[in-house]
Structures are given as C-alpha cells and as structure tokens.
Design a protein around this motif. Structure first.
Motif, PDB file in Angstrom:
ATOM      1  N   PHE A   1      14.101  66.183  20.706  1.00  0.00           N
ATOM      2  CA  PHE A   1      13.411  65.611  21.864  1.00  0.00           C
ATOM      3  C   PHE A   1      14.359  65.479  23.059  1.00  0.00           C
ATOM      4  CE2 PHE A   1      10.530  63.559  18.560  1.00  0.00           C
ATOM      5  CZ  PHE A   1       9.498  64.463  18.791  1.00  0.00           C
ATOM      6  N   LEU A   2      15.624  65.206  22.793  1.00  0.00           N
ATOM      7  CA  LEU A   2      16.614  65.098  23.863  1.00  0.00           C
ATOM      8  C   LEU A   2      16.736  66.415  24.617  1.00  0.00           C
ATOM      9  CD1 LEU A   2      18.817  63.456  25.293  1.00  0.00           C
ATOM     10  CD2 LEU A   2      20.404  64.166  23.498  1.00  0.00           C
ATOM     11  N   ARG A   3      16.876  67.518  23.886  1.00  0.00           N
ATOM     12  CA  ARG A   3      16.965  68.838  24.532  1.00  0.00           C
ATOM     13  C   ARG A   3      15.679  69.177  25.278  1.00  0.00           C
ATOM     14  NH1 ARG A   3      19.123  70.150  19.443  1.00  0.00           N
ATOM     15  NH2 ARG A   3      17.175  71.166  18.865  1.00  0.00           N
ATOM     16  N   GLN A   4      14.546  68.882  24.631  1.00  0.00           N
ATOM     17  CA  GLN A   4      13.248  69.215  25.220  1.00  0.00           C
ATOM     18  C   GLN A   4      13.041  68.505  26.555  1.00  0.00           C
ATOM     19  OE1 GLN A   4       9.943  68.292  22.650  1.00  0.00           O
ATOM     20  NE2 GLN A   4       8.421  68.639  24.220  1.00  0.00           N
ATOM     21  N   TYR A   5      13.311  67.200  26.610  1.00  0.00           N
ATOM     22  CA  TYR A   5      13.017  66.441  27.823  1.00  0.00           C
ATOM     23  C   TYR A   5      14.116  66.565  28.866  1.00  0.00           C
ATOM     24  CZ  TYR A   5       9.070  64.631  25.269  1.00  0.00           C
ATOM     25  OH  TYR A   5       7.895  64.534  24.570  1.00  0.00           O
ATOM     26  N   ALA A   6      15.345  66.841  28.441  1.00  0.00           N
ATOM     27  CA  ALA A   6      16.397  67.118  29.419  1.00  0.00           C
ATOM     28  C   ALA A   6      16.071  68.399  30.181  1.00  0.00           C
ATOM     29  CB  ALA A   6      17.746  67.229  28.720  1.00  0.00           C
ATOM     30  N   THR A   7      15.552  69.392  29.466  1.00  0.00           N
ATOM     31  CA  THR A   7      15.145  70.647  30.117  1.00  0.00           C
ATOM     32  C   THR A   7      13.911  70.427  30.993  1.00  0.00           C
ATOM     33  OG1 THR A   7      15.995  71.942  28.255  1.00  0.00           O
ATOM     34  CG2 THR A   7      14.394  73.017  29.699  1.00  0.00           C
ATOM     35  N   LYS A   8      12.931  69.705  30.476  1.00  0.00           N
ATOM     36  CA  LYS A   8      11.689  69.472  31.221  1.00  0.00           C
ATOM     37  C   LYS A   8      11.944  68.749  32.535  1.00  0.00           C
ATOM     38  CE  LYS A   8       7.309  66.930  30.929  1.00  0.00           C
ATOM     39  NZ  LYS A   8       6.441  66.074  30.061  1.00  0.00           N
ATOM     40  N   HIS A   9      12.803  67.727  32.501  1.00  0.00           N
ATOM     41  CA  HIS A   9      13.032  66.907  33.698  1.00  0.00           C
ATOM     42  C   HIS A   9      14.308  67.302  34.451  1.00  0.00           C
ATOM     43  CE1 HIS A   9       9.703  64.296  32.632  1.00  0.00           C
ATOM     44  NE2 HIS A   9      10.196  64.155  31.416  1.00  0.00           N
ATOM     45  N   ARG A  10      14.914  68.416  34.009  1.00  0.00           N
ATOM     46  CA  ARG A  10      16.124  68.938  34.671  1.00  0.00           C
ATOM     47  C   ARG A  10      17.212  67.867  34.779  1.00  0.00           C
ATOM     48  NH1 ARG A  10      11.844  71.010  37.459  1.00  0.00           N
ATOM     49  NH2 ARG A  10      12.043  69.535  39.191  1.00  0.00           N
ATOM     50  N   ARG A  11      17.473  67.205  33.655  1.00  0.00           N
ATOM     51  CA  ARG A  11      18.518  66.181  33.590  1.00  0.00           C
ATOM     52  C   ARG A  11      19.639  66.667  32.686  1.00  0.00           C
ATOM     53  NH1 ARG A  11      17.441  61.098  34.900  1.00  0.00           N
ATOM     54  NH2 ARG A  11      19.689  61.189  35.251  1.00  0.00           N
ATOM     55  N   LYS A  12      20.879  66.357  33.048  1.00  0.00           N
ATOM     56  CA  LYS A  12      22.036  66.771  32.252  1.00  0.00           C
ATOM     57  C   LYS A  12      22.413  65.684  31.247  1.00  0.00           C
ATOM     58  CE  LYS A  12      23.899  69.870  35.782  1.00  0.00           C
ATOM     59  NZ  LYS A  12      25.065  70.209  36.648  1.00  0.00           N
ATOM     60  N   VAL A  13      21.442  65.299  30.451  1.00  0.00           N
ATOM     61  CA  VAL A  13      21.675  64.311  29.396  1.00  0.00           C
ATOM     62  C   VAL A  13      21.888  65.069  28.097  1.00  0.00           C
ATOM     63  CG1 VAL A  13      20.777  62.278  28.224  1.00  0.00           C
ATOM     64  CG2 VAL A  13      20.175  62.694  30.614  1.00  0.00           C
TER      65      VAL A  13
END
Length: 308
Positions: free
Chosen positions: A189-201
C-alpha cells in the motif's frame, strides 16, 4: 498481476485453494469479514484461469433494490417496465466467456435467488420482458460476509442455491489473524499510494510500524489501505512517523491491551468494592456489611485503591 500476500497459515490455505480452483470452471463461494480481501481473491482466481483474457464483471447485490438488481443481472427488453425505452444487455451477457462476481450475495431477494438458481442449473436465462433464451458461458463467484448456513436455517436464503454456490468454499481470514502478512501489505500500500499521490515516502518508521502491528484492524485490509494512504499524504519526509497515523490508533491499541490482560486480584477487589459502593449509593456501613469487612478496613481499601 493480482498480488496476494500469504505468509500466515490461513491465508496460505486460501490462496492454495484459489490457485487449484482457478484451473476449473466450478462455482466458488468466498466468505470473510468486510474489507478482508474477498474481491481480491475473486480477481486472483479469474486472472489465473483460462478465462483471464475475457471480461471480469462485478456487481454489488447490496447496493441495488430487488427489481433494479434483476434488470442489471439479466438485462431487459424495450417496454419491460416504465422507463425501459431501449433494450439493454445485463451483467451476465457482459460476462460472456469470462467471470461474474456477485458481491454480498446474501442480499438477493427471494425472486432473484430463484432466477439465479435456474441460471446456475440450466446455464440460460431471458432478459426481463423478453422471450429469447440466452445461453450463459461465465464462471460464477459469490462473495459474502454473512453466515449463509445460518441464513438458510432462518429461511432467508434458499438451501438449494446455497449448495449450488458452495461447490468450493474459500474462507478469507481477517487481518488480525494474519499478522505475518501485515508488513508485506504495508509495503504494498505504501508503494501504491506514494505513486498515486506522487509522494517520495519510502518507509515506515519503527515506532509507527510497532503501532500498526499492535492494532487489530477491525476494518481489515481496507482499513489498513486507508490508514497508509492518509499517512503517505500527511508525512513530511520519506518516512511515515507515528504522528502521521490516525490519532485513534494508539488509544484503540491501549484499549485492546486492557481487554487482553487478565485482572489481578487487587484490580478485581477494587472493581468489586466500587460496584458495591454504587449499589449501596455510597453507604459505607452497608457496603462493609455486604463485603464482610469492618468499616475501618473498607476505608483503608478505598484509600489504597483510590476509589472515588
């Protein structure tokens, strides 16, 4: 490709059965709590099957009233009911040579259950208001978070339909029973939502991970996904900190631990004294009599346990 994380025993059994059944065309009943991932298992079966290149059609039986649900499933001809100005194919036709997933199957009306039973037995149906028989070539997967056997006993669900659907039963365990899968799900989920929201988390801090591992997630994987998405959005750096998680998580974990820990004798005594004080409306003489101790001893215990 659909990802299923299965380190826990219960999930390994569910995935193993899903893989085996995907090579057949048999009906499948998938049960589990809301948010546990029943729809993901259904998609996994379709993706692994010989029907993977054909449509995967899903319909939520809980969101549509009876008549509208039947129209969605079977389609209708022009003039079948008020407002039916043009013929419309149903979901069964849309799923031709593919897979149809009926979510929350327990919400089907009695009439819809009877029609679905005929479709399963005869592999054919007619549109509402139509006479032409349409052949069905689609694999059927039913999902529910309801105890269907209990619903059958209460005569809320047809017994014959239950047995037709329950050829293969896959039980998806709740997230609290598959903690071994939690870290993989968090990273997914971390990879999925970091990509979706363009965040470098990129990671979850150890204190945040410890809190997530302690929480029981009554909303299962769906709740975990929402928690991680929120944390990804509010995180100030590359790592999710504990303060990026919902404030209620820590309080919920504390409450869980209190429930899980057995009370000591002192805690039990304090709780009983407090209960007797309430029952006697604060009359300490009567309370001491019921407890079988002196009034002085009662005062000592009230002070020791800090009973207000």
């Amino acid at each position: 490709m659909i990802e299923l994380f299965a380190r826990s025993t219960g999930m390994r059994e569910a995935v193993g059965l899903a893989e085996r059944v995907s090579r057949t065309d048999t009906n499948v009943l998938i049960t589990g709590e809301s948010g546990s991932g029943k729809d993901v298992v259904a998609s996994f079966i379709h993706a692994k099957s010989s029907r993977a290149a054909r449509p995967l059609v899903k319909i939520d039986c809980a969101t549509l009233p009876g008549a509208l649900l039947e129209a969605e499933l079977f389609g209708y001809e022009r003039g079948a009911f008020t407002g039916a100005n043009e013929p419309k194919p149903g979901r069964f036709e849309a799923a031709d040579k593919g897979t149809i997933v009926l979510d929350e199957i327990a919400h089907l009306s009695t009439d819809a259950q009877a029609k679905l039973l005929r479709v399963i037995e005869e592999r054919e149906f007619e549109r509402l208001g139509g006479r032409k028989t349409i052949k069905l070539d689609a694999r059927l997967i039913a999902l529910t978070n309801v105890d269907l056997e209990g619903a059958v006993r209460l005569r809320r669900f047809r017994e014959d339909l239950f047995y037709r659907l329950n050829v293969i039963h896959i039980a998806v365990p709740p997230l609290r029973e598959r903690k071994e899968d939690l870290s993989k799900l968090i990273q997914y989920f971390l990879r999925q939502y970091a990509t979706k929201h363009r965040r470098k988390v990129e990671r979850v801090s150890p204190p945040a991970l410890k809190l997530l591992q302690a929480y029981e997630f009554p909303g299962n994987a769906r709740e975990l996904a929402n928690v991680i998405e929120r944390a990804v959005i509010v995180a100030s750096g590359k790592s999710i900190a504990q303060q990026d998680l919902p404030a209620g998580l820590s309080a919920a974990v504390t409450a869980q631990r209190r429930k899980q820990q057995p009370l000591s004798l002192a805690q039990m005594e304090a709780a009983y004294i407090a209960e007797m004080l309430v029952a006697t409306r604060g009359n300490k003489t009567e309370c001491a009599r019921i407890l079988g101790i002196s009034r002085k001893n009662l005062y000592e215990k009230i002070a020791r346990y800090q009973i207000s």
